[in-house]
Design an enzyme around this catalytic site. Sequence first.
Site, PDB file in Angstrom:
ATOM      1  N   HIS A 116       3.825  -1.853  -0.319  1.00 42.90           N
ATOM      2  CA  HIS A 116       2.989  -1.291   0.738  1.00 42.90           C
ATOM      3  C   HIS A 116       1.907  -0.452   0.059  1.00 42.90           C
ATOM      4  O   HIS A 116       1.972  -0.197  -1.148  1.00 42.90           O
ATOM      5  CB  HIS A 116       3.801  -0.410   1.701  1.00 42.90           C
ATOM      6  CG  HIS A 116       4.304   0.856   1.078  1.00 42.90           C
ATOM      7  ND1 HIS A 116       5.402   0.899   0.264  1.00 42.90           N
ATOM      8  CD2 HIS A 116       3.830   2.120   1.121  1.00 42.90           C
ATOM      9  CE1 HIS A 116       5.600   2.135  -0.152  1.00 42.90           C
ATOM     10  NE2 HIS A 116       4.658   2.908   0.345  1.00 42.90           N
ATOM     11  N   GLU A 134      -1.283   1.718  -4.498  1.00 41.33           N
ATOM     12  CA  GLU A 134      -1.125   3.134  -4.861  1.00 41.33           C
ATOM     13  C   GLU A 134      -1.359   3.338  -6.352  1.00 41.33           C
ATOM     14  O   GLU A 134      -1.961   4.327  -6.764  1.00 41.33           O
ATOM     15  CB  GLU A 134       0.268   3.628  -4.435  1.00 41.33           C
ATOM     16  CG  GLU A 134       0.404   3.661  -2.926  1.00 41.33           C
ATOM     17  CD  GLU A 134       1.787   4.042  -2.435  1.00 41.33           C
ATOM     18  OE1 GLU A 134       2.539   4.716  -3.170  1.00 41.33           O
ATOM     19  OE2 GLU A 134       2.129   3.662  -1.304  1.00 41.33           O
TER      20      GLU A 134
HETATM   21 ZN   LIG Z   1       7.051   6.007  -1.735  1.00 37.94          ZN
END
Ligand SMILES: [Zn+2]
Length: 275
Positions: A116, A134
């Site tokens: 994600h 990320e």
């Molecule tokens: Zn995390």
Amino acid sequence: MKVFLSVDMEGISGIVDNTYINPDAGVNYQRGRQFMTDDANAVIEAAIEAGATEILVADSHNTMNNILWESLHPKAQLLAGSPRDCSMVHGLDDSFDAALFIGYHTRQGVPGVLSHTMSGVIRNLTINGRLVGEFGFNAIYAGLYHVPVVMVSGDDLVAKEARELVPDIATAVVKKAVSRTAAHCLSRGEATAELKKQTKLALSKAKQIAPVQTAMPLEMGIQFSHTGQAEMAAIVPGSRYETETGTVYYTAHDPHDMYKTMRAMLNLASEAEFF
Ligand SMILES: [Zn+2]
């Protein structure tokens, strides 16, 4: 040598699904916290052996209150809790010699354990048109302070994602992704040994690993899962909403501003109900 550790949870040794990372729903959450602390300690121990004199650990998952402070290596300090302006990399600046991203995962929409990007609302995140997760977002932030990200740990696929941006990065692969919620995990002992080995390798060649080369201004693009979220995010002053793609763009002139704007957009977007 001053070292920054950003420690997320999805890519930690032994963790394969939501039951380990969600404090509310997780029957394995307390075990997950221990695994996370164990991985961090393995890295800290090896970093000290490799010459680190100052280590700041940023708990980087969810509310950022996961690492067991009382069990963390006595030579490391802990940044815990939220909100923090720059979230997973808060406190990282040009006084650090190297950053290590521990327990990381692949970006939204691609295979990998618990893949994600930041939260459930993001479909795609781009910086100057380049897709990032990320790892990429935080590595670009570190690059703006000329700090190289010298190691990543997690599954085999986040290691690949990291190498695409930082070719020389050391990778501690502690599990092989089988599906988004299944993995073939190294044993505890093997994972600890791999984390230590790669940390030493990473810090020994830290000066040869280039920080991600970027400069302000940077254009951030967030494509949302549905248009209601994009419309909420577009409330942010100075943003530009591209309706055809459900993407909200923002040109940042400062690293803090970029991170805070991303967080503001995600918080606004999370207010939009789908049904
Ligand atoms: Zn995390």
